[in-house]
Design a protein around this motif. Structure first.
Motif, PDB file in Angstrom:
ATOM      1  N   THR A 231       0.830  -1.200   0.000  1.00  0.00           N
ATOM      2  CA  THR A 231       0.000   0.000   0.000  1.00  0.00           C
ATOM      3  C   THR A 231       0.864   1.250   0.000  1.00  0.00           C
ATOM      4  O   THR A 231       1.963   1.277   0.535  1.00  0.00           O
TER       5      THR A 231
ATOM      6  N   GLU B 218     -15.900   4.358  13.258  1.00  0.00           N
ATOM      7  CA  GLU B 218     -15.118   3.463  12.400  1.00  0.00           C
ATOM      8  C   GLU B 218     -16.018   2.695  11.446  1.00  0.00           C
ATOM      9  O   GLU B 218     -15.671   2.502  10.278  1.00  0.00           O
TER      10      GLU B 218
ATOM     11  N   LYS C  51     -16.860   4.981   8.655  1.00  0.00           N
ATOM     12  CA  LYS C  51     -15.717   5.095   7.730  1.00  0.00           C
ATOM     13  C   LYS C  51     -15.610   3.860   6.845  1.00  0.00           C
ATOM     14  O   LYS C  51     -15.325   3.958   5.650  1.00  0.00           O
TER      15      LYS C  51
ATOM     16  N   LEU D 261     -15.908   3.939   2.849  1.00  0.00           N
ATOM     17  CA  LEU D 261     -14.846   3.376   2.017  1.00  0.00           C
ATOM     18  C   LEU D 261     -15.408   2.304   1.099  1.00  0.00           C
ATOM     19  O   LEU D 261     -15.051   2.231  -0.079  1.00  0.00           O
TER      20      LEU D 261
ATOM     21  N   ARG E 285      -7.151   7.693  -7.662  1.00  0.00           N
ATOM     22  CA  ARG E 285      -7.292   7.622  -6.210  1.00  0.00           C
ATOM     23  C   ARG E 285      -7.063   6.226  -5.654  1.00  0.00           C
ATOM     24  O   ARG E 285      -7.220   6.017  -4.461  1.00  0.00           O
TER      25      ARG E 285
ATOM     26  N   GLU F  99      -4.656   5.717  -2.708  1.00  0.00           N
ATOM     27  CA  GLU F  99      -5.279   6.206  -1.468  1.00  0.00           C
ATOM     28  C   GLU F  99      -6.330   5.214  -0.959  1.00  0.00           C
ATOM     29  O   GLU F  99      -6.417   4.935   0.240  1.00  0.00           O
ATOM     30  N   VAL F 100      -7.122   4.661  -1.866  1.00  0.00           N
ATOM     31  CA  VAL F 100      -8.155   3.697  -1.492  1.00  0.00           C
ATOM     32  C   VAL F 100      -7.520   2.444  -0.889  1.00  0.00           C
ATOM     33  O   VAL F 100      -7.942   1.966   0.164  1.00  0.00           O
ATOM     34  N   TYR F 101      -6.488   1.910  -1.542  1.00  0.00           N
ATOM     35  CA  TYR F 101      -5.840   0.695  -1.042  1.00  0.00           C
ATOM     36  C   TYR F 101      -5.196   0.927   0.322  1.00  0.00           C
ATOM     37  O   TYR F 101      -5.235   0.050   1.185  1.00  0.00           O
ATOM     38  N   THR F 102      -4.632   2.094   0.522  1.00  0.00           N
ATOM     39  CA  THR F 102      -4.036   2.427   1.817  1.00  0.00           C
ATOM     40  C   THR F 102      -5.111   2.472   2.907  1.00  0.00           C
ATOM     41  O   THR F 102      -4.926   1.942   4.002  1.00  0.00           O
ATOM     42  N   ALA F 103      -6.242   3.090   2.589  1.00  0.00           N
ATOM     43  CA  ALA F 103      -7.345   3.166   3.547  1.00  0.00           C
ATOM     44  C   ALA F 103      -7.907   1.774   3.852  1.00  0.00           C
ATOM     45  O   ALA F 103      -8.214   1.462   5.003  1.00  0.00           O
TER      46      ALA F 103
ATOM     47  N   SER G 170      -5.636   0.009   6.228  1.00  0.00           N
ATOM     48  CA  SER G 170      -5.672   0.538   7.593  1.00  0.00           C
ATOM     49  C   SER G 170      -6.986   0.232   8.306  1.00  0.00           C
ATOM     50  O   SER G 170      -7.006   0.075   9.524  1.00  0.00           O
ATOM     51  N   LEU G 171      -8.097   0.115   7.576  1.00  0.00           N
ATOM     52  CA  LEU G 171      -9.391  -0.156   8.205  1.00  0.00           C
ATOM     53  C   LEU G 171      -9.742  -1.646   8.285  1.00  0.00           C
ATOM     54  O   LEU G 171     -10.671  -2.027   9.002  1.00  0.00           O
TER      55      LEU G 171
END
Length: 149
Positions: free
Chosen positions: A34, A97, A100, A104, A116, A119-123, A126-127
């Motif tokens: 990510t 959460e 979120k 997502l 994007r 950014e999506v894969y990073t989110a 993390s979630l």
């Protein structure tokens, strides 16, 4: 009618466990990927699988299990936001959460631009732990409902 819903709940719980296992597997395969741009196709495919499995598990929880449990408990029709706040009251997770996670999921479902996706894969990465933490809490609660009925 309740016995049919209890049977459906048992089936949904099996699907929940399988979806959670698949998401855990994808998360492990995406470790360290990510936040990186210009990845080769094989690694992008791993991230796409992770995002897809994240969205699937989020849907299974919020759209099917939360709603089915409310139905069994005779809570009635309500908004997704109402179901999320009830989930927090039941001790399944933090409402902010869960919101979120749902947002997502919606972004994943409607994001067609590659701009994007990093950014999506990073989110998603993390979630994912928060999403996975909801599974045992919902499972325990659902099993107690099954025992009750």
């Amino acid at each position: 009618m309740t016995s049919a819903k209890i049977e459906l709940l048992q089936i949904e719980l099996q699907g929940l466990q399988l979806a959670a296992e698949h998401l855990r597997y994808s998360l492990a395969r995406c470790e360290g990927l990510t936040g990186i741009t210009n990845l080769p196709p094989e690694q992008l495919e791993r991230l796409e699988s992770l995002a897809s499995r994240f969205a699937r598990l989020a849907d299974l929880l919020t759209q099917r299990l939360f709603r089915l449990i409310d139905d069994i408990e005779l809570v009635g029709n309500s908004t997704l936001l109402d179901r999320i706040y009830r989930a927090e009251k039941r001790g399944w997770g933090n409402a902010s959460e869960l919101i979120k996670i749902r947002e997502l999921r919606n972004l994943i479902a409607h994001e067609y631009s590659g701009d994007r996706m990093v950014e999506v894969y990073t989110a998603v990465a993390s979630l994912t732990p928060s999403l996975l933490n909801v599974v045992p809490a919902v499972t325990t609660y659902a099993n107690s409902l099954i025992q009750h009925y």
